[in-house]
Scaffold this motif. Structure first.
Motif, PDB file in Angstrom:
ATOM      1  N   PRO A  67       0.841  -1.205   0.000  1.00  0.00           N
ATOM      2  CA  PRO A  67       0.000   0.000   0.000  1.00  0.00           C
ATOM      3  C   PRO A  67       0.874   1.252   0.000  1.00  0.00           C
ATOM      4  N   ASN A  68       0.431   2.294  -0.682  1.00  0.00           N
ATOM      5  CA  ASN A  68       1.164   3.566  -0.751  1.00  0.00           C
ATOM      6  C   ASN A  68       2.443   3.519  -1.568  1.00  0.00           C
ATOM      7  N   ALA A  69       2.697   2.374  -2.239  1.00  0.00           N
ATOM      8  CA  ALA A  69       3.940   2.248  -3.007  1.00  0.00           C
ATOM      9  C   ALA A  69       4.056   3.382  -4.026  1.00  0.00           C
ATOM     10  N   MET A  70       2.914   3.712  -4.658  1.00  0.00           N
ATOM     11  CA  MET A  70       2.964   4.703  -5.732  1.00  0.00           C
ATOM     12  C   MET A  70       3.331   6.099  -5.221  1.00  0.00           C
ATOM     13  N   LYS A  71       2.980   6.370  -3.960  1.00  0.00           N
ATOM     14  CA  LYS A  71       3.386   7.658  -3.375  1.00  0.00           C
ATOM     15  C   LYS A  71       4.911   7.742  -3.327  1.00  0.00           C
ATOM     16  N   GLY A  72       5.521   6.618  -2.995  1.00  0.00           N
ATOM     17  CA  GLY A  72       6.987   6.553  -2.938  1.00  0.00           C
ATOM     18  C   GLY A  72       7.586   6.790  -4.320  1.00  0.00           C
ATOM     19  N   ILE A  73       6.996   6.130  -5.316  1.00  0.00           N
ATOM     20  CA  ILE A  73       7.513   6.261  -6.680  1.00  0.00           C
ATOM     21  C   ILE A  73       7.366   7.707  -7.149  1.00  0.00           C
ATOM     22  N   GLU A  74       6.251   8.319  -6.769  1.00  0.00           N
ATOM     23  CA  GLU A  74       6.018   9.708  -7.190  1.00  0.00           C
ATOM     24  C   GLU A  74       7.071  10.632  -6.562  1.00  0.00           C
ATOM     25  N   PHE A  75       7.312  10.436  -5.280  1.00  0.00           N
ATOM     26  CA  PHE A  75       8.331  11.240  -4.587  1.00  0.00           C
ATOM     27  C   PHE A  75       9.683  11.097  -5.280  1.00  0.00           C
ATOM     28  N   TYR A  76       9.955   9.881  -5.721  1.00  0.00           N
ATOM     29  CA  TYR A  76      11.271   9.577  -6.278  1.00  0.00           C
ATOM     30  C   TYR A  76      11.414  10.037  -7.729  1.00  0.00           C
ATOM     31  N   LEU A  77      10.310   9.978  -8.474  1.00  0.00           N
ATOM     32  CA  LEU A  77      10.457  10.212  -9.916  1.00  0.00           C
ATOM     33  C   LEU A  77       9.839  11.501 -10.449  1.00  0.00           C
ATOM     34  N   VAL A  78       8.960  12.146  -9.691  1.00  0.00           N
ATOM     35  CA  VAL A  78       8.376  13.384 -10.221  1.00  0.00           C
ATOM     36  C   VAL A  78       9.064  14.581  -9.551  1.00  0.00           C
ATOM     37  N   PRO A  79       9.861  15.329 -10.332  1.00  0.00           N
ATOM     38  CA  PRO A  79      10.663  16.382  -9.693  1.00  0.00           C
ATOM     39  C   PRO A  79       9.854  17.595  -9.254  1.00  0.00           C
ATOM     40  N   ASP A  80      10.259  18.158  -8.122  1.00  0.00           N
ATOM     41  CA  ASP A  80       9.681  19.397  -7.644  1.00  0.00           C
ATOM     42  C   ASP A  80      10.874  20.361  -7.533  1.00  0.00           C
ATOM     43  N   PHE A  81      11.007  21.222  -8.565  1.00  0.00           N
ATOM     44  CA  PHE A  81      12.238  22.013  -8.654  1.00  0.00           C
ATOM     45  C   PHE A  81      12.362  23.054  -7.545  1.00  0.00           C
ATOM     46  N   SER A  82      11.256  23.310  -6.844  1.00  0.00           N
ATOM     47  CA  SER A  82      11.365  24.288  -5.760  1.00  0.00           C
ATOM     48  C   SER A  82      12.235  23.727  -4.636  1.00  0.00           C
ATOM     49  N   LYS A  83      12.463  22.403  -4.691  1.00  0.00           N
ATOM     50  CA  LYS A  83      13.262  21.778  -3.624  1.00  0.00           C
ATOM     51  C   LYS A  83      14.764  21.976  -3.833  1.00  0.00           C
ATOM     52  N   ILE A  84      15.156  22.446  -5.034  1.00  0.00           N
ATOM     53  CA  ILE A  84      16.594  22.562  -5.295  1.00  0.00           C
ATOM     54  C   ILE A  84      17.164  23.816  -4.653  1.00  0.00           C
ATOM     55  N   ASN A  85      18.134  23.641  -3.779  1.00  0.00           N
ATOM     56  CA  ASN A  85      18.886  24.788  -3.272  1.00  0.00           C
ATOM     57  C   ASN A  85      20.363  24.411  -3.359  1.00  0.00           C
ATOM     58  N   PHE A  86      21.230  25.303  -2.921  1.00  0.00           N
ATOM     59  CA  PHE A  86      22.651  25.024  -3.126  1.00  0.00           C
ATOM     60  C   PHE A  86      23.113  23.773  -2.388  1.00  0.00           C
ATOM     61  N   GLU A  87      22.560  23.594  -1.215  1.00  0.00           N
ATOM     62  CA  GLU A  87      22.909  22.401  -0.420  1.00  0.00           C
ATOM     63  C   GLU A  87      22.637  21.125  -1.228  1.00  0.00           C
ATOM     64  N   VAL A  88      21.486  21.112  -1.904  1.00  0.00           N
ATOM     65  CA  VAL A  88      21.130  19.936  -2.705  1.00  0.00           C
ATOM     66  C   VAL A  88      22.125  19.778  -3.856  1.00  0.00           C
ATOM     67  N   VAL A  89      22.499  20.904  -4.476  1.00  0.00           N
ATOM     68  CA  VAL A  89      23.414  20.839  -5.614  1.00  0.00           C
ATOM     69  C   VAL A  89      24.758  20.252  -5.177  1.00  0.00           C
ATOM     70  N   TYR A  90      25.315  20.750  -4.082  1.00  0.00           N
ATOM     71  CA  TYR A  90      26.645  20.228  -3.761  1.00  0.00           C
ATOM     72  C   TYR A  90      26.621  18.845  -3.157  1.00  0.00           C
ATOM     73  N   THR A  91      25.512  18.503  -2.482  1.00  0.00           N
ATOM     74  CA  THR A  91      25.436  17.113  -2.003  1.00  0.00           C
ATOM     75  C   THR A  91      25.398  16.179  -3.215  1.00  0.00           C
ATOM     76  N   ALA A  92      24.642  16.583  -4.248  1.00  0.00           N
ATOM     77  CA  ALA A  92      24.558  15.742  -5.447  1.00  0.00           C
ATOM     78  C   ALA A  92      25.920  15.650  -6.129  1.00  0.00           C
ATOM     79  N   LEU A  93      26.649  16.749  -6.142  1.00  0.00           N
ATOM     80  CA  LEU A  93      27.961  16.740  -6.799  1.00  0.00           C
ATOM     81  C   LEU A  93      28.937  15.821  -6.067  1.00  0.00           C
TER      82      LEU A  93
END
Ligand code: PFF
Length: 462
Positions: free
Chosen positions: A189-215
């Motif tokens: 149950p709720n598996a699709m919520k997980g997939i949505e969180f993982y695969l549908v981007p919300d660009f408002s979440k990107i800040n510098f911290e996210v950029v350098y952690t990804a790098l």
């Protein structure tokens, strides 16, 4: 004395992919995606892997194969002794990273034993477990020692007999178990919520911290920026195609991180766990899922999962140890076995404060305050900040500058063309040259300065 070689191209690819695929993919990547807001982090990570890391990987392998030397000796052999500082930094990063990586690998191995005995409740006591409370202490310390000894035994067996053999058997098994767990996770149950969180981007979440952690994660995940692939490249045959090997290694690593996310987020959402849980994410979410499978299947699949996670970690710790070991063997003419045991002893000792920094010792748990953080950081986080978040992107930056402006791309192309006769003059050659000469130095130096200012000095320019 022969330094040893991989037995063929597949052997090299498996060993290098084994180095790349590890705790970074299955433990670190999902919790960073969780903290970084899901798909937006995933996209940044993928972009960095292909645009910045892939060219650096090709450069590292080429430098290693050209010189047949360790990370330090390689720069000397090319005639640029001063630049061997890159290799020395690499050896230091290897030592630092392995000192705490081994601790986390010990937790994974310990969870294998807990699952084997059906102790799913351990997920509710993760803090006490890593804090070495009560009887946990003897177990966790013991597992860390067992892990370091296993790593040393493989590395002391050398290249084709030890490192390559371990990776060839363990990697395919890991993929099979992850894919089976994905299939199961999607039925929850709720598996699709997980997939949505993982695969549908919300660009408002990107800040510098996210950029350098990804790098820095992209470098960590691909085992780049510390000469591991210079070292592995030094055991590669001149007939092998470096580009196709590098492409397969990158795809294997990114592919496994991607499927680890597909597996974990349905689980996390089905258990109502906060995806921002942090480093405990797999250790808290997964045992609950295994418990829901009932005693027999839970114990079987749960123990198999953590066993394979330990194996994935093992093919990575092996490469982390190989960097300082090959340096000591080549440059200080020490015999391999002695070099292995001596280096691992030093690394284990350096790792003790990290082992104690998750609650066992107040001193190491609230160790140091920097970068405007709201509370003091523990010793393990400090080592991570230096080893992964600073040294690896810096190592990648310096490697690209060295290749472009000191060694020169003409020599890089010449090395790649051995084993790939169509390379010279191809479009691919132009793309790689452009990345090494312009894109990597410019983007990496900009991001690196911003990382250091914000991480250590709390100065946030963007
Ligand atoms: N790539 C490994 C992981 O993702 O777990 C960690 C690692 C191994 C980093 C070897 C660097 C290295 F040289």
């Amino acid at each position: 004395m022969s330094r040893g070689n991989f037995s063929n191209k597949l052997g090299f690819i498996m060993a290098a992919a084994g180095s790349a695929v590890g705790l970074g993919n299955i433990w670190k990547f999902p919790y960073e995606v969780g903290i970084g807001g899901g798909a937006a982090f995933l996209l940044m990570y993928l972009a960095f892997c292909f645009i910045l890391c892939f060219p650096v990987m090709v450069a590292e392998i080429s430098i290693g194969r050209k010189t047949q030397r360790n990370a330090v000796g390689a720069f000397r052999a090319l005639g640029f002794a001063k630049w061997s500082i890159i290799g020395k930094m690499g050896v230091a990063s290897g030592v630092l990273i392995l000192s705490f990586y081994n601790v986390v690998a010990g937790w994974a191995f310990g969870y294998f034993i807990e699952m084997l005995f059906g102790n799913f409740d351990i997920s509710n006591h993760f803090g006490e477990y890593i804090g070495l409370e009560g009887t946990h202490a003897i177990k966790v310390v013991g597992y860390t020692i067992i892990f370091m000894i296993s790593t040393s035994m493989i590395v002391s067996k050398g290249i084709s007999g030890g490192i390559e053999k371990a990776a060839r058997t363990l990697m395919p098994l890991l993929v099979i178990i992850i894919v089976s767990l994905i299939l199961y996770s999607l039925t929850l149950p709720n598996a699709m919520k997980g997939i949505e969180f993982y695969l549908v981007p919300d660009f408002s979440k990107i800040n510098f911290e996210v950029v350098y952690t990804a790098l820095s994660h992209a470098f960590f995940s691909l085992s780049l920026g510390m000469g591991a692939l210079i070292t592995y490249g030094s055991y590669v045959s001149k007939q092998d195609n470096i580009l196709s090997s590098a492409a397969l290694i990158t795809l294997a690593d990114v592919g496994i991180a991607f499927i680890a996310g597909l597996m974990i987020f349905p689980f996390v959402f089905s258990q109502n766990i906060d995806p921002q849980e942090g480093p405990g994410l797999v250790f808290v979410a997964l045992p609950k899922v295994f418990a829901s499978l009932g005693a027999f299947w839970g114990q079987a699949i749960g123990s198999l999962f953590f066993l394979l996670l330990s194996f994935a970690a093992l093919t990575s710790t092996v490469s982390l140890l190989e960097v300082p070991v090959s340096y000591v063997v080549d440059e200080h003419k020490m015999n391999r076995t002695k070099a292995v045991w001596l280096t691992s002893l030093v690394i284990f000792i350096i790792g003790i404060p990290s082992l104690l920094s998750q609650g066992a010792s107040n001193f190491f748990t609230s160790f140091i305050w920097y970068g405007g953080a709201d509370k003091a950081k523990d010793f393990l986080t400090l080592v991570e900040d230096i080893g992964i978040n600073t040294f690896l992107p810096l190592g990648g930056l310096l490697t690209s500058i060295f290749t472009a402006y000191v060694w020169k791309t003409k020599n890089l192309s010449e090395e790649i063309a051995q084993g790939n006769s169509k390379y010279n003059g191809s479009l691919l050659m132009k793309l790689i040259d452009t990345a090494i000469v312009y894109i990597c130095p410019v983007v990496l130096s900009g991001l690196f300065i911003l990382i250091v200012l914000s991480k250590f000095f709390g100065i946030h320019i963007v």
